[in-house]
Write an enzyme that holds these catalytic residues in place. Structure first.
Site, PDB file in Angstrom:
ATOM      1  N   ASN A  61       0.644  -0.958   0.136  1.00  0.00           N
ATOM      2  CA  ASN A  61       0.078   0.111  -0.071  1.00  0.00           C
ATOM      3  C   ASN A  61       1.039   1.218   0.034  1.00  0.00           C
ATOM      4  O   ASN A  61       1.879   1.291   0.361  1.00  0.00           O
ATOM      5  CB  ASN A  61      -1.016   0.048   1.122  1.00  0.00           C
ATOM      6  CG  ASN A  61      -0.520  -0.365   2.672  1.00  0.00           C
ATOM      7  OD1 ASN A  61       0.615  -1.160   2.647  1.00  0.00           O
ATOM      8  ND2 ASN A  61      -1.134   0.378   3.440  1.00  0.00           N
ATOM      9  N   GLU A  63       0.277   5.151   0.627  1.00  0.00           N
ATOM     10  CA  GLU A  63      -0.385   6.176   1.123  1.00  0.00           C
ATOM     11  C   GLU A  63      -0.279   7.378   0.819  1.00  0.00           C
ATOM     12  O   GLU A  63       0.831   7.857   0.458  1.00  0.00           O
ATOM     13  CB  GLU A  63      -0.826   6.128   2.695  1.00  0.00           C
ATOM     14  CG  GLU A  63      -1.088   4.527   3.346  1.00  0.00           C
ATOM     15  CD  GLU A  63      -1.539   4.478   4.549  1.00  0.00           C
ATOM     16  OE1 GLU A  63      -0.977   5.426   5.538  1.00  0.00           O
ATOM     17  OE2 GLU A  63      -1.977   3.406   4.933  1.00  0.00           O
ATOM     18  N   CYS A  72      -4.315   0.771  -2.331  1.00  0.00           N
ATOM     19  CA  CYS A  72      -3.993  -0.473  -1.674  1.00  0.00           C
ATOM     20  C   CYS A  72      -3.110  -1.538  -2.398  1.00  0.00           C
ATOM     21  O   CYS A  72      -2.890  -1.121  -3.636  1.00  0.00           O
ATOM     22  CB  CYS A  72      -5.373  -1.370  -1.731  1.00  0.00           C
ATOM     23  SG  CYS A  72      -6.576  -0.717  -0.698  1.00  0.00           S
ATOM     24  N   GLU A  74      -3.098  -4.373  -3.094  1.00  0.00           N
ATOM     25  CA  GLU A  74      -3.403  -5.260  -4.404  1.00  0.00           C
ATOM     26  C   GLU A  74      -3.500  -4.694  -5.656  1.00  0.00           C
ATOM     27  O   GLU A  74      -3.265  -5.241  -6.618  1.00  0.00           O
ATOM     28  CB  GLU A  74      -5.044  -5.839  -3.854  1.00  0.00           C
ATOM     29  CG  GLU A  74      -5.072  -6.640  -2.797  1.00  0.00           C
ATOM     30  CD  GLU A  74      -5.286  -5.942  -1.400  1.00  0.00           C
ATOM     31  OE1 GLU A  74      -4.811  -4.806  -1.252  1.00  0.00           O
ATOM     32  OE2 GLU A  74      -5.949  -6.547  -0.472  1.00  0.00           O
TER      33      GLU A  74
HETATM   34  N1  THU Z   1      -5.462  -1.661   2.621  1.00  0.00           N
HETATM   35  C1  THU Z   1      -4.697  -2.517   1.439  1.00  0.00           C
HETATM   36  O1  THU Z   1      -3.658  -2.173   0.813  1.00  0.00           O
HETATM   37  N2  THU Z   1      -5.192  -3.633   1.252  1.00  0.00           N
HETATM   38  C2  THU Z   1      -6.264  -3.932   2.006  1.00  0.00           C
HETATM   39  O2  THU Z   1      -6.853  -5.289   1.561  1.00  0.00           O
HETATM   40  C3  THU Z   1      -7.029  -3.150   2.971  1.00  0.00           C
HETATM   41  C4  THU Z   1      -6.309  -1.911   3.213  1.00  0.00           C
HETATM   42  C5  THU Z   1      -4.522  -0.408   3.000  1.00  0.00           C
HETATM   43  C6  THU Z   1      -5.337   0.755   2.631  1.00  0.00           C
HETATM   44  C7  THU Z   1      -4.601   1.864   3.744  1.00  0.00           C
HETATM   45  O3  THU Z   1      -3.524   2.147   3.226  1.00  0.00           O
HETATM   46  C8  THU Z   1      -4.266   0.698   4.855  1.00  0.00           C
HETATM   47  O4  THU Z   1      -4.467  -0.562   4.359  1.00  0.00           O
HETATM   48  C9  THU Z   1      -5.353   1.055   6.026  1.00  0.00           C
HETATM   49  O5  THU Z   1      -6.574   0.977   5.490  1.00  0.00           O
END
Ligand code: THU
Length: 158
Positions: A61, A63, A72, A74
Protein backbone atom coordinates in the site's frame (compact mmCIF):
# COMPACT_ATOMS: atom_id res chain seq x y z
CA UNK A 1 -41.32 -12.98 -2.84
CA UNK A 2 -38.41 -15.29 -3.30
CA UNK A 3 -35.30 -15.46 -1.17
CA UNK A 4 -32.07 -16.02 -2.99
CA UNK A 5 -29.17 -17.51 -1.10
CA UNK A 6 -25.71 -16.82 -2.48
CA UNK A 7 -22.98 -19.04 -1.10
CA UNK A 8 -19.20 -18.75 -1.25
CA UNK A 9 -16.82 -21.60 -0.64
CA UNK A 10 -13.59 -20.79 1.20
CA UNK A 11 -10.88 -23.38 1.80
CA UNK A 12 -9.00 -22.97 5.09
CA UNK A 13 -5.44 -24.30 5.04
CA UNK A 14 -2.82 -24.52 7.75
CA UNK A 15 0.20 -22.74 6.26
CA UNK A 16 2.18 -25.98 6.49
CA UNK A 17 -0.27 -27.87 4.27
CA UNK A 18 -0.30 -25.32 1.43
CA UNK A 19 1.20 -26.50 -1.87
CA UNK A 20 4.80 -25.18 -2.17
CA UNK A 21 3.99 -22.65 -4.91
CA UNK A 22 1.23 -21.06 -2.82
CA UNK A 23 3.28 -21.17 0.38
CA UNK A 24 6.01 -19.21 -1.42
CA UNK A 25 3.40 -16.73 -2.68
CA UNK A 26 2.07 -16.23 0.87
CA UNK A 27 5.62 -15.60 2.16
CA UNK A 28 6.36 -13.13 -0.62
CA UNK A 29 3.18 -11.19 0.17
CA UNK A 30 4.32 -10.83 3.76
CA UNK A 31 7.82 -9.80 2.66
CA UNK A 32 6.21 -7.12 0.49
CA UNK A 33 4.60 -5.49 3.55
CA UNK A 34 8.05 -4.16 4.47
CA UNK A 35 8.08 -1.84 1.47
CA UNK A 36 4.70 -0.28 2.22
CA UNK A 37 4.45 3.48 2.50
CA UNK A 38 1.90 3.73 5.30
CA UNK A 39 2.84 6.67 7.56
CA UNK A 40 -0.82 7.49 8.30
CA UNK A 41 -2.39 4.13 9.13
CA UNK A 42 0.84 2.31 10.00
CA UNK A 43 -0.99 -0.69 8.58
CA UNK A 44 1.30 -2.32 6.05
CA UNK A 45 -0.22 -4.57 3.43
CA UNK A 46 1.61 -6.73 0.90
CA UNK A 47 0.29 -8.50 -2.18
CA UNK A 48 2.01 -11.08 -4.37
CA UNK A 49 0.56 -11.86 -7.78
CA UNK A 50 1.38 -15.10 -9.59
CA UNK A 51 1.32 -14.85 -13.38
CA UNK A 52 0.71 -17.54 -15.94
CA UNK A 53 4.45 -17.92 -16.69
CA UNK A 54 5.39 -18.32 -13.03
CA UNK A 55 6.62 -14.75 -12.61
CA UNK A 56 5.60 -13.18 -9.29
CA UNK A 57 4.93 -9.46 -8.99
CA UNK A 58 4.59 -7.85 -5.57
CA UNK A 59 3.14 -4.58 -4.33
CA UNK A 60 2.26 -2.81 -1.12
CA UNK A 61 0.00 0.00 0.00
CA UNK A 62 1.08 3.52 -0.91
CA UNK A 63 -0.59 6.17 1.22
CA UNK A 64 -0.98 9.90 0.75
CA UNK A 65 -1.66 12.87 3.03
CA UNK A 66 -4.75 13.39 0.87
CA UNK A 67 -6.06 9.97 1.90
CA UNK A 68 -8.06 8.88 -1.17
CA UNK A 69 -5.02 9.50 -3.36
CA UNK A 70 -3.30 6.44 -1.87
CA UNK A 71 -3.68 2.93 -3.23
CA UNK A 72 -4.08 -0.53 -1.70
CA UNK A 73 -1.38 -3.17 -2.06
CA UNK A 74 -3.57 -5.40 -4.22
CA UNK A 75 -4.18 -2.75 -6.84
CA UNK A 76 -0.53 -1.63 -6.85
CA UNK A 77 0.48 -5.22 -7.65
CA UNK A 78 -2.34 -5.93 -10.13
CA UNK A 79 -1.82 -2.68 -12.06
CA UNK A 80 1.93 -3.30 -12.19
CA UNK A 81 1.26 -6.78 -13.57
CA UNK A 82 -1.26 -5.46 -16.09
CA UNK A 83 1.16 -2.75 -17.16
CA UNK A 84 4.33 -4.84 -17.46
CA UNK A 85 2.90 -8.23 -18.44
CA UNK A 86 -0.27 -7.36 -20.38
CA UNK A 87 -0.39 -10.71 -22.17
CA UNK A 88 -0.19 -12.91 -19.08
CA UNK A 89 -3.16 -14.03 -17.04
CA UNK A 90 -3.12 -13.76 -13.26
CA UNK A 91 -3.37 -17.14 -11.52
CA UNK A 92 -3.31 -16.19 -7.85
CA UNK A 93 -2.87 -13.32 -5.44
CA UNK A 94 -1.73 -13.60 -1.82
CA UNK A 95 -2.43 -10.82 0.67
CA UNK A 96 -0.76 -10.27 4.06
CA UNK A 97 -0.56 -7.39 6.51
CA UNK A 98 1.47 -6.26 9.47
CA UNK A 99 1.12 -3.50 12.01
CA UNK A 100 3.34 -2.65 14.96
CA UNK A 101 5.90 -5.03 13.50
CA UNK A 102 3.62 -8.08 13.78
CA UNK A 103 1.73 -9.97 11.12
CA UNK A 104 -2.00 -9.40 11.45
CA UNK A 105 -4.76 -11.93 11.24
CA UNK A 106 -6.07 -12.62 7.74
CA UNK A 107 -7.31 -9.53 5.94
CA UNK A 108 -9.68 -9.45 3.03
CA UNK A 109 -9.43 -7.14 0.00
CA UNK A 110 -11.59 -4.00 0.04
CA UNK A 111 -14.49 -3.62 -2.38
CA UNK A 112 -12.50 -1.57 -4.90
CA UNK A 113 -9.74 -4.19 -5.00
CA UNK A 114 -12.31 -6.97 -5.46
CA UNK A 115 -13.68 -5.04 -8.42
CA UNK A 116 -10.19 -4.79 -9.95
CA UNK A 117 -9.58 -8.50 -9.29
CA UNK A 118 -12.85 -9.27 -11.08
CA UNK A 119 -11.86 -7.10 -14.04
CA UNK A 120 -8.55 -8.98 -14.23
CA UNK A 121 -10.35 -12.32 -14.17
CA UNK A 122 -12.63 -11.19 -16.97
CA UNK A 123 -9.76 -9.67 -18.95
CA UNK A 124 -7.90 -13.00 -19.11
CA UNK A 125 -10.91 -15.29 -18.82
CA UNK A 126 -9.20 -17.13 -15.99
CA UNK A 127 -10.17 -17.41 -12.32
CA UNK A 128 -7.77 -15.94 -9.76
CA UNK A 129 -7.15 -17.80 -6.51
CA UNK A 130 -7.26 -15.29 -3.66
CA UNK A 131 -5.15 -16.18 -0.61
CA UNK A 132 -5.94 -14.36 2.63
CA UNK A 133 -2.85 -14.99 4.70
CA UNK A 134 -2.58 -15.18 8.47
CA UNK A 135 0.43 -16.44 10.39
CA UNK A 136 -1.02 -19.92 10.97
CA UNK A 137 -3.83 -20.26 8.47
CA UNK A 138 -4.62 -19.16 4.95
CA UNK A 139 -8.10 -18.85 3.48
CA UNK A 140 -8.37 -19.49 -0.24
CA UNK A 141 -11.23 -18.35 -2.45
CA UNK A 142 -11.07 -20.01 -5.86
CA UNK A 143 -12.07 -16.87 -7.76
CA UNK A 144 -12.51 -13.13 -7.34
CA UNK A 145 -16.09 -13.50 -8.61
CA UNK A 146 -16.87 -15.67 -5.59
CA UNK A 147 -15.87 -12.73 -3.35
CA UNK A 148 -18.07 -10.27 -5.22
CA UNK A 149 -21.56 -11.65 -5.75
CA UNK A 150 -23.99 -9.69 -7.91
CA UNK A 151 -21.07 -7.78 -9.35
CA UNK A 152 -21.01 -5.17 -12.08
CA UNK A 153 -18.78 -5.97 -15.05
CA UNK A 154 -18.08 -5.12 -18.65
CA UNK A 155 -20.88 -7.39 -19.82
CA UNK A 156 -23.38 -5.01 -18.16
CA UNK A 157 -22.24 -2.22 -20.48
CA UNK A 158 -23.21 -4.10 -23.67
N1 THU B 1 -5.23 -1.65 2.60
C1 THU B 1 -4.68 -2.41 1.60
O1 THU B 1 -3.65 -2.09 1.03
N2 THU B 1 -5.31 -3.56 1.26
C2 THU B 1 -6.41 -4.07 1.90
O2 THU B 1 -6.87 -5.16 1.55
C3 THU B 1 -7.03 -3.32 3.00
C4 THU B 1 -6.46 -1.98 3.28
C5 THU B 1 -4.52 -0.43 2.99
C6 THU B 1 -5.17 0.87 2.63
C7 THU B 1 -4.57 1.79 3.66
O3 THU B 1 -3.30 2.22 3.19
C8 THU B 1 -4.35 0.91 4.87
O4 THU B 1 -4.38 -0.41 4.40
C9 THU B 1 -5.39 1.08 5.97
O5 THU B 1 -6.67 0.95 5.46
Amino acid sequence: MEEILIETKIKAYAVAELPDELKALAHLSFAATHGAYAPYSEFRVGAAVLLDNGVIVTGNNQENAAYPSGLCAERVALFYAGSHYPGLSVRAIAISAQTGGRQTERISPCGACRQVLLETENRYQHPIQVLLCGQETVYIAESAASLLPLSFSGSDLK
